[in-house]
Design a protein around this motif. Structure first.
Motif, PDB file in Angstrom:
ATOM      1  N   VAL A 125       0.860  -1.182   0.000  1.00 23.62           N
ATOM      2  CA  VAL A 125       0.000   0.000   0.000  1.00 23.62           C
ATOM      3  C   VAL A 125       0.898   1.234   0.000  1.00 23.62           C
ATOM      4  CG1 VAL A 125      -1.807   1.285   1.198  1.00 23.62           C
ATOM      5  CG2 VAL A 125      -1.816  -1.216   1.243  1.00 23.62           C
ATOM      6  N   VAL A 126       0.745   2.095  -1.019  1.00 26.80           N
ATOM      7  CA  VAL A 126       1.579   3.290  -1.129  1.00 26.80           C
ATOM      8  C   VAL A 126       0.689   4.505  -1.321  1.00 26.80           C
ATOM      9  CG1 VAL A 126       3.527   2.020  -2.087  1.00 26.80           C
ATOM     10  CG2 VAL A 126       1.860   3.044  -3.636  1.00 26.80           C
ATOM     11  N   ARG A 127       1.220   5.666  -0.967  1.00 23.49           N
ATOM     12  CA  ARG A 127       0.529   6.933  -1.203  1.00 23.49           C
ATOM     13  C   ARG A 127       1.343   7.756  -2.198  1.00 23.49           C
ATOM     14  NH1 ARG A 127      -3.819   8.476   1.599  1.00 23.49           N
ATOM     15  NH2 ARG A 127      -4.513   7.049   3.242  1.00 23.49           N
ATOM     16  N   LEU A 128       0.654   8.239  -3.217  1.00 24.02           N
ATOM     17  CA  LEU A 128       1.285   9.000  -4.289  1.00 24.02           C
ATOM     18  C   LEU A 128       0.665  10.388  -4.348  1.00 24.02           C
ATOM     19  CD1 LEU A 128       1.074   6.246  -7.064  1.00 24.02           C
ATOM     20  CD2 LEU A 128       2.938   6.615  -5.428  1.00 24.02           C
ATOM     21  N   GLY A 129       1.457  11.382  -4.762  1.00 22.97           N
ATOM     22  CA  GLY A 129       0.938  12.739  -4.870  1.00 22.97           C
ATOM     23  C   GLY A 129       1.040  13.490  -3.562  1.00 22.97           C
ATOM     24  N   ARG A 130       0.219  14.537  -3.419  1.00 26.46           N
ATOM     25  CA  ARG A 130       0.286  15.380  -2.224  1.00 26.46           C
ATOM     26  C   ARG A 130      -1.019  16.128  -2.071  1.00 26.46           C
ATOM     27  NH1 ARG A 130       0.059  17.470  -7.245  1.00 26.46           N
ATOM     28  NH2 ARG A 130      -0.012  19.730  -7.168  1.00 26.46           N
ATOM     29  N   ARG A 131      -1.225  16.752  -0.921  1.00 25.88           N
ATOM     30  CA  ARG A 131      -2.427  17.550  -0.672  1.00 25.88           C
ATOM     31  C   ARG A 131      -2.190  19.040  -0.885  1.00 25.88           C
ATOM     32  NH1 ARG A 131      -6.409  15.177   3.297  1.00 25.88           N
ATOM     33  NH2 ARG A 131      -6.711  17.326   4.007  1.00 25.88           N
ATOM     34  N   THR A 132      -0.966  19.444  -1.063  1.00 27.77           N
ATOM     35  CA  THR A 132      -0.649  20.859  -1.199  1.00 27.77           C
ATOM     36  C   THR A 132      -0.996  21.366  -2.595  1.00 27.77           C
ATOM     37  OG1 THR A 132       1.607  20.224  -1.780  1.00 27.77           O
ATOM     38  CG2 THR A 132       1.180  20.817   0.516  1.00 27.77           C
ATOM     39  N   ALA A 133      -1.139  22.683  -2.714  1.00 24.57           N
ATOM     40  CA  ALA A 133      -1.480  23.275  -3.999  1.00 24.57           C
ATOM     41  C   ALA A 133      -0.348  23.116  -5.006  1.00 24.57           C
ATOM     42  CB  ALA A 133      -1.806  24.761  -3.821  1.00 24.57           C
ATOM     43  N   LYS A 134       0.890  23.067  -4.515  1.00 21.92           N
ATOM     44  CA  LYS A 134       2.047  22.894  -5.388  1.00 21.92           C
ATOM     45  C   LYS A 134       2.908  21.765  -4.843  1.00 21.92           C
ATOM     46  CE  LYS A 134       4.214  26.642  -6.685  1.00 21.92           C
ATOM     47  NZ  LYS A 134       4.929  27.938  -6.561  1.00 21.92           N
ATOM     48  N   GLY A 135       3.724  21.179  -5.719  1.00 22.96           N
ATOM     49  CA  GLY A 135       4.624  20.123  -5.280  1.00 22.96           C
ATOM     50  C   GLY A 135       5.278  19.446  -6.455  1.00 22.96           C
ATOM     51  N   VAL A 136       6.629  19.425  -6.478  1.00 23.52           N
ATOM     52  CA  VAL A 136       7.356  18.803  -7.585  1.00 23.52           C
ATOM     53  C   VAL A 136       8.423  17.845  -7.068  1.00 23.52           C
ATOM     54  CG1 VAL A 136       6.925  20.658  -9.227  1.00 23.52           C
ATOM     55  CG2 VAL A 136       8.896  20.823  -7.701  1.00 23.52           C
ATOM     56  N   ALA A 137       8.182  17.247  -5.897  1.00 21.63           N
ATOM     57  CA  ALA A 137       9.145  16.316  -5.317  1.00 21.63           C
ATOM     58  C   ALA A 137       8.996  14.947  -5.985  1.00 21.63           C
ATOM     59  CB  ALA A 137       8.926  16.198  -3.811  1.00 21.63           C
ATOM     60  N   GLY A 138       9.999  14.591  -6.781  1.00 24.67           N
ATOM     61  CA  GLY A 138       9.979  13.284  -7.420  1.00 24.67           C
ATOM     62  C   GLY A 138       9.123  13.240  -8.670  1.00 24.67           C
ATOM     63  N   TYR A 139       9.035  12.063  -9.270  1.00 18.45           N
ATOM     64  CA  TYR A 139       8.232  11.869 -10.466  1.00 18.45           C
ATOM     65  C   TYR A 139       6.752  11.989 -10.134  1.00 18.45           C
ATOM     66  CZ  TYR A 139      12.548   9.782 -12.308  1.00 18.45           C
ATOM     67  OH  TYR A 139      13.841   9.574 -12.706  1.00 18.45           O
ATOM     68  N   ASP A 140       5.968  12.323 -11.139  1.00 14.78           N
ATOM     69  CA  ASP A 140       4.518  12.428 -10.945  1.00 14.78           C
ATOM     70  C   ASP A 140       3.903  11.032 -11.084  1.00 14.78           C
ATOM     71  OD1 ASP A 140       1.874  13.114 -10.758  1.00 14.78           O
ATOM     72  OD2 ASP A 140       1.781  14.175 -12.679  1.00 14.78           O
ATOM     73  N   LEU A 141       4.055  10.221 -10.048  1.00 17.43           N
ATOM     74  CA  LEU A 141       3.560   8.849 -10.098  1.00 17.43           C
ATOM     75  C   LEU A 141       2.036   8.792  -9.986  1.00 17.43           C
ATOM     76  CD1 LEU A 141       6.268   6.997  -7.981  1.00 17.43           C
ATOM     77  CD2 LEU A 141       6.112   7.237 -10.463  1.00 17.43           C
ATOM     78  N   ALA A 142       1.452   9.776  -9.284  1.00 13.84           N
ATOM     79  CA  ALA A 142      -0.016   9.815  -9.238  1.00 13.84           C
ATOM     80  C   ALA A 142      -0.573  10.068 -10.633  1.00 13.84           C
ATOM     81  CB  ALA A 142      -0.487  10.890  -8.259  1.00 13.84           C
ATOM     82  N   GLY A 143       0.042  11.004 -11.354  1.00 13.92           N
ATOM     83  CA  GLY A 143      -0.389  11.272 -12.716  1.00 13.92           C
ATOM     84  C   GLY A 143      -0.203  10.079 -13.629  1.00 13.92           C
ATOM     85  N   LEU A 144       0.833   9.273 -13.367  1.00 11.08           N
ATOM     86  CA  LEU A 144       1.067   8.073 -14.162  1.00 11.08           C
ATOM     87  C   LEU A 144      -0.041   7.044 -13.954  1.00 11.08           C
ATOM     88  CD1 LEU A 144       2.972   6.355 -15.974  1.00 11.08           C
ATOM     89  CD2 LEU A 144       4.101   5.607 -13.866  1.00 11.08           C
ATOM     90  N   VAL A 145      -0.476   6.904 -12.715  1.00 12.11           N
ATOM     91  CA  VAL A 145      -1.516   5.908 -12.409  1.00 12.11           C
ATOM     92  C   VAL A 145      -2.857   6.330 -13.004  1.00 12.11           C
ATOM     93  CG1 VAL A 145      -2.855   4.876 -10.528  1.00 12.11           C
ATOM     94  CG2 VAL A 145      -0.363   5.002 -10.367  1.00 12.11           C
ATOM     95  N   VAL A 146      -3.147   7.644 -13.016  1.00  5.23           N
ATOM     96  CA  VAL A 146      -4.399   8.105 -13.625  1.00  5.23           C
ATOM     97  C   VAL A 146      -4.378   7.771 -15.119  1.00  5.23           C
ATOM     98  CG1 VAL A 146      -5.871  10.089 -14.129  1.00  5.23           C
ATOM     99  CG2 VAL A 146      -4.632   9.977 -11.958  1.00  5.23           C
TER     100      VAL A 146
END
Length: 473
Positions: free
Chosen positions: A181-202
């Motif tokens: 179980v992993v968490r991807l992305g963030r709750r903040t309005a901005k964020g560029v830490a690491g690859y956009d893995l949440a966007g990849l899964v979408v």
């Protein structure tokens, strides 16, 4: 079906970990949950269907299947139109529909946290009392789930202005192909830490991980909109009006095309009193407030008229305007009542909308098939609907040939084989024709990295390797 030794082991583990009513093996119960709405897409026989109620349930299923090399096919409401939720032989179909809680609504941060089984319209209803709005609105929004919307990166009627699902996903909880179980992305309005893995899964259609929680961005509720309608003597003229609106620099909140075939089918089904004397109707919504909105609406009317509309005006009857938009949403199920419907989902640059519609008409004539047209015309996302008589095998063959040529026409015009329905099974060949071999290899590399045993929705979107035995599609 007779379970393999691996299947028997998985069933034993699932029955030990889950409640008895969560593990279904009776074909009467499993068959309706083994496929989506894609016409003629291959469907296998599952080992079982599991009704997940929590992330822990999903993790238990994936971990057991990973250990024994058994495929897992996730599904939501099953409203998909590309075969993405279709079972493969010996798989576990993992239904997420019962995970339907809205876990949090945060007005300050303008976000909501939901489980994947939450229905699109139910999320909108949940946030509306706080003056908030979730914009993505596929035509299936009364039935489709947020998890399914994430899986296909669904769009909808208002996405010409407000964007698609990926634009609103901030963070995801995902069960990986190895059962973590992993968490991807963030709750903040901005964020560029690491690859956009949440966007990849979408948009990955359950092939890279199974989404168990979604954090979505919200917007303020828009003001009341103005509806503009235009009647046209051909879908090509309507396409020219779409190009004219774009050329004028206008971005309506919605710009939808519905042809006569769709309106007649809806009226025959629902008796809505639709009496439109036109071969195609364009429906626009403008939601800028006050005088600005009125001026934009008038400019849209001018664009419709200049492109050859036989009639165009701002609606003065909101009930009638709502009926036309409702007809747009009901077009697909209404046409299904006439016979099997093979549904397209191509997207082309707006400048080529008229040409694409003209090519679709020529393909209908050449293959002797009936093609109705609905479209999110404002962003070039066209939905030709190929209708065949029930039981007519020759018509089915002609329809499938037309289907593939429509994909090729979209690619030739600089477009894509799917704007929002996903690749699933039906558009695997189209994807291969659209993307360079090097890009296809990148897809396969990502798949193998995140799903090393190739158990997550195999045979969908892309095979892990050319000719891979795990490609069961």
């Amino acid at each position: 079906m007779t379970a393999t030794p691996a299947g028997q082991s998985v069933l034993a583990e699932l029955r030990a970990a889950l409640a008895p009513d969560q593990v279904l093996v009776d074909p009467v119960s499993t068959e309706p949950l083994s496929h989506d709405h894609a016409e003629w897409a291959p469907v296998g026989t599952p080992l079982a269907v599991v009704r997940a109620r929590s992330t822990a349930d999903v993790q238990a299923v994936v971990a057991a299947c990973h250990r024994h090399g058994v495929p897992v096919v996730p599904r939501g409401a099953g409203t998909g139109l590309s075969g993405g939720a279709n079972a493969v032989d010996g798989c576990v179909v993992l239904s997420l529909a019962a995970m339907d809680a809205v876990l949090e609504v945060n007005p300050l941060e303008r976000l909501a946290v939901v489980q994947p089984g939450v229905v699109n319209d139910d999320l909108r209803a949940a946030v509306a009392p706080q003056g908030l709005w979730y914009p993505p609105d596929p035509a299936s929004s009364p039935w489709s789930t947020i998890g399914g919307n994430v899986a296909t990166n669904a769009g909808g009627l208002c996405c010409v202005k407000y964007g698609v699902t990926r634009d609103y996903v901030l963070a995801l909880e995902v069960v990986t192909g190895t059962g973590e179980v992993v968490r991807l992305g963030r709750r903040t309005a901005k964020g560029v830490a690491g690859y956009d893995l949440a966007g990849l899964v979408v948009g990955s259609e359950g092939t890279l991980g199974i989404v168990t929680e979604v954090t979505v961005r919200l917007k303020p509720l828009p003001p009341a909109s103005i509806t503009v309608a235009g009647y046209f003597s051909s879908v090509v003229d309507a396409g020219s009006a779409v190009r004219a609106v774009a050329a004028a620099g206008l971005t309506p909140a919605a710009l939808e095309l519905v042809d006569r075939h769709c309106l007649e089918a809806v009226d025959a089904w629902k008796q809505m009193g639709l009496s439109v004397e036109a071969d195609a109707v364009l429906l626009a919504r403008v939601d800028e407030p006050g005088a600005v909105g009125e001026q934009i609406a008038d400019r849209v009317v001018d664009c419709f008229t200049g492109a050859g509309a036989t009639w165009a005006d701002r609606s003065t009857d909101e009930q009638e305007a709502e009926a036309l938009f409702e007809a747009r949403r009901l077009a697909y199920p209404a046409l299904e009542r006439l016979g099997p419907v093979l549904t397209e989902d191509v997207c082309v640059p707006k400048e080529h909308v008229p040409e694409m519609l003209a090519r679709i008409e020529k393909l209908a004539e050449r293959h002797d098939v009936r093609i109705a047209n609905i479209a999110h015309a404002g962003d070039g996302n066209l939905h030709p609907l190929i209708i065949t008589p029930p039981g007519d095998e020759a018509a089915r063959v002609r329809a499938q040939a037309a289907f593939e040529e429509i994909l090729d026409a979209a690619i030739a015009l600089g477009g894509t084989v799917t704007g929002e329905h996903g690749v699933g099974i039906l558009k695997r060949g189209g994807l291969e024709r659209e993307l360079d071999p090097a890009v296809m290899a990148m897809h396969r590399a990502v798949k193998r990295a995140l799903d090393p045993r190739l158990i997550l929705n195999p045979g969908k979107v892309v095979a892990a390797d050319a000719g891979d035995p795990a490609d069961r599609g």
